[in-house]
Design an enzyme around this catalytic site. Structure first.
Site, PDB file in Angstrom:
ATOM      1  N   GLU A 195      55.622  38.638  47.703  1.00  0.00           N
ATOM      2  CA  GLU A 195      55.403  37.497  48.597  1.00  0.00           C
ATOM      3  C   GLU A 195      56.150  36.268  48.106  1.00  0.00           C
ATOM      4  O   GLU A 195      56.640  35.466  48.883  1.00  0.00           O
ATOM      5  CB  GLU A 195      53.908  37.197  48.699  1.00  0.00           C
ATOM      6  N   ASP A 254      52.119  39.364  42.871  1.00  0.00           N
ATOM      7  CA  ASP A 254      53.230  38.730  42.149  1.00  0.00           C
ATOM      8  C   ASP A 254      52.987  37.231  42.021  1.00  0.00           C
ATOM      9  O   ASP A 254      52.203  36.639  42.763  1.00  0.00           O
ATOM     10  CB  ASP A 254      54.568  39.004  42.838  1.00  0.00           C
TER      11      ASP A 254
HETATM   12 ZN   LIG Z   1      50.533  32.862  47.365  1.00  0.00          ZN
END
Ligand SMILES: [Zn+2]
Length: 375
Positions: A133, A68
């Site tokens: 994340e 992501d």
């Molecule tokens: Zn990163």
């Protein structure tokens, strides 16, 4: 064009704004499966995670990353569109190029090349990718770790591809990260008319000397691995909206970034001491968003330091700076955690980019770390 540049471009072209993986992991999973990896897609809530293994038993080396990216911000400020990977002046531009699709491509290709040359390597080579994340981090590695435990799997070494480098590739690796603690403080006074302060107690005035002490305090001196703890106030609120009313309450939010020289209890204690000494009527709530972690055993660190030296010709610095990372979910299981990735100067910015000349050396460095641990 090199394979790693090619794969990085394919990933950047997928607009995987957190937690949307936008097909990155399917692409990587296909490549890994074709190379003989056992591929297990793990979807938790809104988040795609990818677990893939080759070999079995210990030691288990996991190559870790996130597919992501953060949102691009105003599109008009980008020199070329964020999801159209574009080469200019030796750089590959696009959202996620440095954080961390170049690393994902390099880790994946290094793993595939390694198992091709060492089909009977010792232990387990694992790939662990998540797509949250950059967001809430609720359904990513946080959820994968208990799943791994249920399968009876334990990561011994985790090499994370976060962009750790400063001036040039490999000049810095992360061997730990500071913790983060949020605090919410309410100071109670007595509301009243500004013309009759003797009938009220102004929480702003009462808190002012304590505030001066709080922001001047050195909470610790740091230690060999962590810099001194820092505290920042990020929100302060009071007032009723009327210009003739002394407010009855003051609300304050602040955040600590702390190393292993301090703990939630020690920091909380120091704040409470000041508040009590000033006779304040207060309510303090604290929450540790992530505990500090530090890799203290040498195996993975030594392998990374030696590989950076051999492949890149760089004497790397071992560091614990920066924000937090998914390493916080892996380290508590006893795994060694080290982060090595591209130069981080452009991450999360408009016109994010990665140096094309760094891509193959990065892959070669990862490749050598794997070799040192699994041959
Ligand atoms: Zn990163």
């Amino acid at each position: 064009m090199s394979a790693v540049l090619d794969l990085t471009r394919e990933l950047v072209a997928r607009p995987s704004v957190t937690p949307d993986d936008a097909g990155c992991q399917a692409l990587l999973g296909e490549r890994l499966a074709a190379a003989g990896f056992n591929v297990t897609p793990l979807r938790f809530g809104d988040t795609d995670n990818l677990w893939a293994t080759h070999g079995s038993g210990a030691p288990l080396l996991a190559l870790v990353g996130h597919t992501d990216v953060v949102p691009p911000g105003p599109l008009t400020e980008w020199t070329s569109p964020p999801y159209e990977p574009t080469i200019r002046d030796g750089q590959l531009y696009g959202r996620g190029s440095a954080d961390m699709k170049a690393s994902i491509a390099a880790l994946t290709l290094a793993a595939i090349d390694f198992v091709r040359t060492h089909p009977d390597h010792r232990g387990t080579l694992a790939i662990l990718y998540t797509s949250d994340e950059e967001g809430s981090a609720a359904n990513g590695i946080r959820k994968v770790m208990p799943w791994l435990a249920e399968q009876g799997l334990k990561i011994d070494h985790a090499l994370i591809g976060e962009p750790s480098s400063g001036q040039r590739l490999g000049d810095r690796i992360r061997i730990g990260r500071r913790g983060s603690m949020h605090c919410h403080l309410k100071i109670r006074g007595v509301q009243g008319h500004v013309a009759y302060p003797q009938l009220a107690r102004n929480p702003v005035h009462e808190f002012a000397p304590a505030l001066a002490e709080l922001v001047a305090l050195r909470f610790d001196e740091g230690n060999a691995h962590f810099p001194p703890t820092t505290m920042q106030i990020y929100e302060m609120r009071c007032g009723t909206g009327a210009n003739n009313v002394i407010p009855g309450e003051l609300d304050l939010s602040f955040n600590f970034r702390f190393g292993t020289a301090s703990s939630e209890q020690s920091l909380r204690g120091q704040v409470e001491d000041i508040l009590r000494r000033h006779g304040l009527d207060f309510d303090l709530r604290t929450r540790v968003a992530s505990a500090p972690f530090l890799t203290t055993t040498p195996q993975l660190i030594d392998a990374v330091v030696a590989s950076v030296r051999a492949v890149l010709g760089v004497e790397t610095v071992q560091d614990t700076g920066g924000g937090t990372s998914d390493g916080r979910f892996i380290a508590p299981t006893g795994a060694e955690v080290v982060e090595l990735g591209p130069v981080n100067a452009s991450i999360h910015k408009v016109d994010e980019c990665v140096a094309i000349a760094d891509l193959e050396p990065l892959e070669a460095t990862y490749r050598q770390v794997i070799e040192k641990l699994l041959v």
